[in-house]
Motif scaffolding. Structure first.
Motif, PDB file in Angstrom:
ATOM      1  N   GLN A   1      -3.109   9.748  -3.800  1.00 15.57           N
ATOM      2  CA  GLN A   1      -3.269  11.028  -3.100  1.00 15.57           C
ATOM      3  C   GLN A   1      -3.133  12.159  -4.102  1.00 15.57           C
ATOM      4  O   GLN A   1      -2.100  12.802  -4.196  1.00 15.57           O
ATOM      5  CB  GLN A   1      -2.261  11.168  -1.976  1.00 15.57           C
TER       6      GLN A   1
ATOM      7  N   ASN B   1       2.428   2.004  -3.292  1.00 16.01           N
ATOM      8  CA  ASN B   1       1.531   2.492  -4.338  1.00 16.01           C
ATOM      9  C   ASN B   1       0.717   3.709  -3.929  1.00 16.01           C
ATOM     10  O   ASN B   1      -0.125   4.160  -4.688  1.00 16.01           O
ATOM     11  CB  ASN B   1       0.575   1.376  -4.765  1.00 16.01           C
ATOM     12  N   GLU B   2       0.983   4.222  -2.730  1.00 12.40           N
ATOM     13  CA  GLU B   2       0.095   5.284  -2.254  1.00 12.40           C
ATOM     14  C   GLU B   2       0.205   6.551  -3.092  1.00 12.40           C
ATOM     15  O   GLU B   2      -0.736   7.342  -3.150  1.00 12.40           O
ATOM     16  CB  GLU B   2       0.333   5.564  -0.770  1.00 12.40           C
ATOM     17  N   TRP B   3       1.328   6.716  -3.743  1.00 13.88           N
ATOM     18  CA  TRP B   3       1.497   7.933  -4.567  1.00 13.88           C
ATOM     19  C   TRP B   3       0.393   8.096  -5.591  1.00 13.88           C
ATOM     20  O   TRP B   3       0.052   9.207  -5.977  1.00 13.88           O
ATOM     21  CB  TRP B   3       2.857   7.920  -5.265  1.00 13.88           C
TER      22      TRP B   3
ATOM     23  N   CYS C   1       0.839  -1.203   0.000  1.00 11.76           N
ATOM     24  CA  CYS C   1       0.000   0.000   0.000  1.00 11.76           C
ATOM     25  C   CYS C   1       0.869   1.246   0.000  1.00 11.76           C
ATOM     26  O   CYS C   1       0.614   2.213  -0.704  1.00 11.76           O
ATOM     27  CB  CYS C   1      -0.913   0.015   1.223  1.00 11.76           C
ATOM     28  N   LYS C   2       1.934   1.199   0.789  1.00 15.19           N
ATOM     29  CA  LYS C   2       2.843   2.335   0.874  1.00 15.19           C
ATOM     30  C   LYS C   2       3.507   2.574  -0.475  1.00 15.19           C
ATOM     31  O   LYS C   2       3.633   3.700  -0.945  1.00 15.19           O
ATOM     32  CB  LYS C   2       3.902   2.034   1.927  1.00 15.19           C
TER      33      LYS C   2
END
Lengths: 173, 185
Positions: free
Chosen positions: A164, A159-161, A156-157
């Protein structure tokens, strides 16, 4: 070889196919020719009265495929704009199926080498993915989340870009 | 039959065609990556991200895909290139937005200043008007006194009126001036 050209010339001939669960279907040769596999078999003179056995295609998807091929074979050449529109509408309605049928069609069209249908089903699947969250994707496609909690957090981290968009990237300013 | 029964090859084709026909974007691929291991692996295929790169950043990706990728492909996955570009793009968008906000704020400030000026001059005008009215009033009295001088009056009254008229040195001019001022207001 002579028999093959004879067959190809006679487009009124009906081709019989048999689904994996033993159901028989018939379609015009022009329709069967839309399937690469069936065409090769017809050319190789394997299409006989007993029907061509399709070992991996069940009756339900096969019925749909016969439908598709018959419709498209009847309108394959010299389409007017209206006919092309109608065919498009037919496709759109045709592919409005549940995911189970969609998988069956994906696999069967791929196996039988029906290019148009294969593309249609692939596009439909892509459209189903579009705009969904990971959780919605799992739900739609019956996917089991096989990540460990730690892995999931990391992914998740990673791909979080992508998610947001409204938040200004403050640490990058 | 479920999604997990679909062979990789078909899933790959779905992603490939989706990316090529712009049905799928970077966010869809990232969402798939989070769904499960297999889709993560499939969604990471370099060619998918390369086609997204050339689609979403057409001007910048040409040189990097031909020259840079051949030399640095092993270190940099197209997805991370995409991410970098995307974030740079985001910063640029944020900057552009900030610039617009700054400009708008400047305009608001200028408007405020102009408003304050207008209020000030309005007040000044008001005072001027009050003074003008006062003067007009005075002149009016002088005029009536000078008219009264022409008729017979008791001495005391007459004297006072005469004094009033003599005190006023520029009756006609002032009155004209007055009227003009009133008009202006």
């Amino acid at each position: 070889m002579a028999a093959a050209t004879d067959d190809a010339g006679d487009s009124n001939e009906m081709i019989r196919v048999v689904s994996s669960d033993g159901e028989h279907f018939e379609m015009p040769e022009a329709a069967a020719n839309l399937s690469l596999v069936l065409r090769h078999m017809i050319e190789d003179d394997c299409a006989d009265a007993a029907g061509i056995p399709l070992a991996v295609v069940a009756a339900k998807p096969l019925a749909k495929i016969v439908d598709y091929c018959t419709k498209h074979a009847a309108k394959s050449s010299g389409l007017t704009i209206e006919e092309a529109e109608e065919l498009k509408r037919f496709d759109a309605e045709f592919i409005e199926v549940d995911t189970d049928m969609l998988y069956d069609l994906l696999v069967a069209a791929d196996f039988m080498g029906v290019e148009g249908l294969s593309k249609l089903a692939v596009q439909r699947t892509a459209d189903l993915i579009k705009g969904k969250t990971p959780e919605q994707n799992r739900e739609t496609f019956g996917i089991v989340n096989d990540f460990t909690p730690e892995e999931e957090e990391e992914i998740c981290k990673e791909n979080e870009w992508a998610f947001q968009i409204t938040k200004p990237p403050s640490r990058l300013c | 039959m479920s999604a997990s029964d679909l062979p990789d090859e078909l899933w790959a084709r779905v992603l490939e065609l989706g990316a090529a026909s712009s049905a799928l974007g970077f966010r869809d691929l990232c969402a798939l990556a989070i769904a499960c291991r297999r889709l993560r692996r499939l969604s990471l295929h370099p060619s998918l991200w390369s086609s997204l790169l050339s689609r979403d950043f057409p001007s910048q990706s040409q040189p990097s895909s031909s020259s840079a990728s051949s030399s640095s492909q092993q270190q940099l996955h197209p997805k991370s290139i995409y991410k970098t570009k995307f974030e740079r793009h985001k910063v640029r968008m944020a900057e552009a937005r900030r610039r617009v906000v700054f400009e708008a704020e400047g305009r608001v400030l200028a408007c405020w200043r102009r408003l304050a000026q207008l209020e000030e001059s309005l007040q000044a005008e008001g005072e001027k008007m009050k003074a003008a009215a006062q003067e007009l009033d005075n002149l009016e009295r002088v005029r009536s006194a000078s008219v009264a001088l022409n008729v017979w009056q008791p001495q005391v009254v007459r004297g006072r009126q005469k004094q009033l008229v003599q005190q006023c040195t520029v009756p006609v001019d002032s009155r004209l001036n007055d009227l003009k001022m009133e008009l202006k207001v």
